[in-house]
Design a protein around this motif. Sequence first.
Motif, PDB file in Angstrom:
ATOM      1  N   HIS A   1       0.818  -1.218   0.000  1.00 35.38           N
ATOM      2  CA  HIS A   1       0.000   0.000   0.000  1.00 35.38           C
ATOM      3  C   HIS A   1       0.851   1.267   0.000  1.00 35.38           C
ATOM      4  N   VAL A   2       2.081   1.153   0.471  1.00 36.88           N
ATOM      5  CA  VAL A   2       2.956   2.335   0.536  1.00 36.88           C
ATOM      6  C   VAL A   2       3.888   2.382  -0.666  1.00 36.88           C
ATOM      7  N   ARG A   3       4.402   1.233  -1.094  1.00 43.48           N
ATOM      8  CA  ARG A   3       5.480   1.194  -2.082  1.00 43.48           C
ATOM      9  C   ARG A   3       5.088   0.652  -3.444  1.00 43.48           C
ATOM     10  N   GLY A   4       3.818   0.305  -3.593  1.00 43.93           N
ATOM     11  CA  GLY A   4       3.400  -0.234  -4.880  1.00 43.93           C
ATOM     12  C   GLY A   4       3.772  -1.698  -5.003  1.00 43.93           C
ATOM     13  N   GLU A   5       3.899  -2.176  -6.232  1.00 44.80           N
ATOM     14  CA  GLU A   5       4.183  -3.595  -6.458  1.00 44.80           C
ATOM     15  C   GLU A   5       5.653  -3.914  -6.174  1.00 44.80           C
ATOM     16  N   ILE A   6       5.866  -4.974  -5.409  1.00 45.69           N
ATOM     17  CA  ILE A   6       7.221  -5.416  -5.072  1.00 45.69           C
ATOM     18  C   ILE A   6       7.400  -6.846  -5.581  1.00 45.69           C
ATOM     19  N   THR A   7       8.495  -7.096  -6.275  1.00 43.95           N
ATOM     20  CA  THR A   7       8.783  -8.428  -6.818  1.00 43.95           C
ATOM     21  C   THR A   7      10.134  -8.906  -6.279  1.00 43.95           C
ATOM     22  N   ILE A   8      10.140 -10.095  -5.703  1.00 44.77           N
ATOM     23  CA  ILE A   8      11.374 -10.703  -5.192  1.00 44.77           C
ATOM     24  C   ILE A   8      11.520 -12.081  -5.820  1.00 44.77           C
ATOM     25  N   SER A   9      12.648 -12.329  -6.469  1.00 48.12           N
ATOM     26  CA  SER A   9      12.890 -13.633  -7.079  1.00 48.12           C
ATOM     27  C   SER A   9      13.131 -14.678  -5.997  1.00 48.12           C
ATOM     28  N   ASN A  10      12.532 -15.843  -6.148  1.00 50.20           N
ATOM     29  CA  ASN A  10      12.769 -16.915  -5.181  1.00 50.20           C
ATOM     30  C   ASN A  10      14.226 -17.354  -5.156  1.00 50.20           C
ATOM     31  N   ALA A  11      14.939 -17.094  -6.238  1.00 54.40           N
ATOM     32  CA  ALA A  11      16.366 -17.432  -6.288  1.00 54.40           C
ATOM     33  C   ALA A  11      17.166 -16.608  -5.274  1.00 54.40           C
TER      34      ALA A  11
ATOM     35  N   ASN B   1      11.416  -9.776   5.037  1.00 55.43           N
ATOM     36  CA  ASN B   1      10.736 -10.928   5.624  1.00 55.43           C
ATOM     37  C   ASN B   1       9.471 -11.297   4.855  1.00 55.43           C
ATOM     38  N   THR B   2       8.880 -10.314   4.190  1.00 56.65           N
ATOM     39  CA  THR B   2       7.560 -10.518   3.588  1.00 56.65           C
ATOM     40  C   THR B   2       7.522 -11.642   2.550  1.00 56.65           C
ATOM     41  N   PRO B   3       8.427 -11.691   1.573  1.00 55.62           N
ATOM     42  CA  PRO B   3       8.354 -12.790   0.602  1.00 55.62           C
ATOM     43  C   PRO B   3       8.528 -14.154   1.251  1.00 55.62           C
ATOM     44  N   ARG B   4       9.366 -14.248   2.243  1.00 59.58           N
ATOM     45  CA  ARG B   4       9.553 -15.522   2.951  1.00 59.58           C
ATOM     46  C   ARG B   4       8.235 -15.943   3.614  1.00 59.58           C
ATOM     47  N   GLN B   5       7.598 -14.968   4.274  1.00 57.54           N
ATOM     48  CA  GLN B   5       6.351 -15.269   4.975  1.00 57.54           C
ATOM     49  C   GLN B   5       5.232 -15.614   3.996  1.00 57.54           C
ATOM     50  N   ILE B   6       5.195 -14.925   2.858  1.00 57.61           N
ATOM     51  CA  ILE B   6       4.179 -15.226   1.842  1.00 57.61           C
ATOM     52  C   ILE B   6       4.349 -16.649   1.309  1.00 57.61           C
ATOM     53  N   ASN B   7       5.579 -17.066   1.090  1.00 57.95           N
ATOM     54  CA  ASN B   7       5.821 -18.430   0.594  1.00 57.95           C
ATOM     55  C   ASN B   7       5.363 -19.486   1.602  1.00 57.95           C
ATOM     56  N   ILE B   8       5.580 -19.211   2.883  1.00 62.09           N
ATOM     57  CA  ILE B   8       5.129 -20.164   3.902  1.00 62.09           C
ATOM     58  C   ILE B   8       3.601 -20.195   3.958  1.00 62.09           C
ATOM     59  N   LEU B   9       2.983 -19.006   3.890  1.00 62.60           N
ATOM     60  CA  LEU B   9       1.514 -18.948   3.881  1.00 62.60           C
ATOM     61  C   LEU B   9       0.941 -19.770   2.727  1.00 62.60           C
ATOM     62  N   LYS B  10       1.530 -19.617   1.556  1.00 63.22           N
ATOM     63  CA  LYS B  10       1.043 -20.350   0.378  1.00 63.22           C
ATOM     64  C   LYS B  10       1.253 -21.852   0.537  1.00 63.22           C
ATOM     65  N   ALA B  11       2.376 -22.240   1.138  1.00 61.22           N
ATOM     66  CA  ALA B  11       2.644 -23.663   1.358  1.00 61.22           C
ATOM     67  C   ALA B  11       1.611 -24.276   2.300  1.00 61.22           C
ATOM     68  N   LEU B  12       1.108 -23.460   3.214  1.00 59.60           N
ATOM     69  CA  LEU B  12       0.110 -23.930   4.170  1.00 59.60           C
ATOM     70  C   LEU B  12      -1.315 -23.809   3.636  1.00 59.60           C
ATOM     71  N   GLY B  13      -1.440 -23.196   2.460  1.00 57.80           N
ATOM     72  CA  GLY B  13      -2.772 -22.978   1.907  1.00 57.80           C
ATOM     73  C   GLY B  13      -3.522 -21.879   2.618  1.00 57.80           C
ATOM     74  N   ALA B  14      -2.789 -20.960   3.220  1.00 55.43           N
ATOM     75  CA  ALA B  14      -3.402 -19.873   3.990  1.00 55.43           C
ATOM     76  C   ALA B  14      -3.549 -18.617   3.131  1.00 55.43           C
ATOM     77  N   PRO B  15      -4.534 -17.759   3.442  1.00 54.22           N
ATOM     78  CA  PRO B  15      -4.678 -16.502   2.706  1.00 54.22           C
ATOM     79  C   PRO B  15      -3.519 -15.557   3.005  1.00 54.22           C
ATOM     80  N   VAL B  16      -3.160 -14.750   2.025  1.00 54.58           N
ATOM     81  CA  VAL B  16      -2.059 -13.786   2.185  1.00 54.58           C
ATOM     82  C   VAL B  16      -2.654 -12.418   2.511  1.00 54.58           C
ATOM     83  N   PRO B  17      -2.264 -11.814   3.617  1.00 55.56           N
ATOM     84  CA  PRO B  17      -2.792 -10.481   3.951  1.00 55.56           C
ATOM     85  C   PRO B  17      -2.223  -9.410   3.029  1.00 55.56           C
TER      86      PRO B  17
END
Length: 469
Positions: free
Chosen positions: A154-164, A205-221
């Motif tokens: 909401h503050v910085r717009g779209e952020i993209t982080i490569s899993n690599a 921390n955010t991309p790491r946390q998003i990947n864990i949320l997705k692995a758990l099948g949880a919604p991403v805030p």
Amino acid sequence: MSVVTRFAPSPTGFLHVGGARTALYSWLYAKSQGGKFVLRIEDTDVERSTEQAKQAILDGMQWLGLEHDLGPYYQTERFDTYNQYIDQLIEKGLAYRCYMSSDELNAIREEQEKNGEKPRYPGTWRDRTDYPEDAPFAIRFKNPKEGSVVFKDHVRGEITISNAELDDLVIRRSDGTPTYNFCVVIDDWEMGITHVVRGEDHINNTPRQINILKALGAPVPEYAHVSMILGDDGKKLSKRHGAVSVMQYRDDGFLPQAVLNYLVRLGWSHGDQEVFSVDEMIQHFSLDHISKSASAFNTEKLIWLNQHYIKTLPASEVAEHAIWHFAQQGIDVSNGPAVADVIKVQADRVDTLKQLAEISGYFFEDFAEFDANAAKKHLRPVAKEALIEVKKALESISDWTAENIQNAINQTAEALGVGMGKVGMPLRVAVTGSGNSPSLDVTLALLKQSTVAQRIIKAIEFIENRENS
């Protein structure tokens, strides 16, 4: 969707200004959307977390009036829950044992740095099953190797982080305790957090946390990462810039309304408006109007706001906070006028509640001695007659009001054929102990008639002692 936000500080110190602003933004968004606000104490760092720091956070939130709808929750009380989810990930092949020691990992990272590479865990144990017997191991999350994490901030717009760019995160230490980044994921999921407002230092921390949320099948805030607060010299805010603890501002005499108003404007705006009530903040607040630029702390502006609120808030509301400052200075306000009435006459004369208490003690208790300079100038032998006569005039008043007090002072000056200052200034020093006070009529009206007479007698005795010494 019902909005749920959270403030999740680590209890390793006081509630600092940056944390308080994050809490405010999170609280305001929940309130503006008719949602819920969660307070969560992230105390997974057991060695550095203290009970004193936990209480400091609770005290700071209470003083600011940022009441939580749910919580406070403590992560150390939820370790069993986190470990259940970790075991699920292991069973699904989404997490694994890692037997690499800290020394091994540090050596690898040093070599990577020498080669100009980003220090990271190389995935040594990711696919191995040749586990050594009775050796300690951590659990790591299998981060995806392909693709990218994309999220709209909401503050910085779209952020993209490569899993690599991301290595396999430790989610449970070798001692069996789950780690911060994993606990946050589970808490945000189980507590139904829809919007995460936090400092920009958490972006990694955010991309790491998003990947864990997705692995758990949880919604991403949704996320809003706010910029840091700088001192007025452009450097990161620290103790050298003055108070950085929220409760230090209370101790220094600031009203919570002023601190909230100041904090909300440190990175958010609504047109050119500078002064906001809490209701106005809630009405106008939007995550999308938070600035991505760092904000500079300006103590002078905070002082200006504090003075504004001391003068414009209902005196009874200011009094609720001022009473604490009188108590800190050992002043018992139970035997004097209503504190709210003192605030009404002193508000224009101070910047802080601490100052107000310092200059208002004479309303509630006798002073030990007269201010030396004021006494030298105004409690001279020539003032003795004026004090004797004004004492008589004041004692004759049957209805102790400011108007009648002023008339008695005027009549005394007329009878003696002197200017008002020849009566007023000795009287002011006699009654207040110094040469500064609100107008005499309202000052005396707040004191008991008998108290005024006793203090005039004390001043006359002071003059007589000077004459005889």
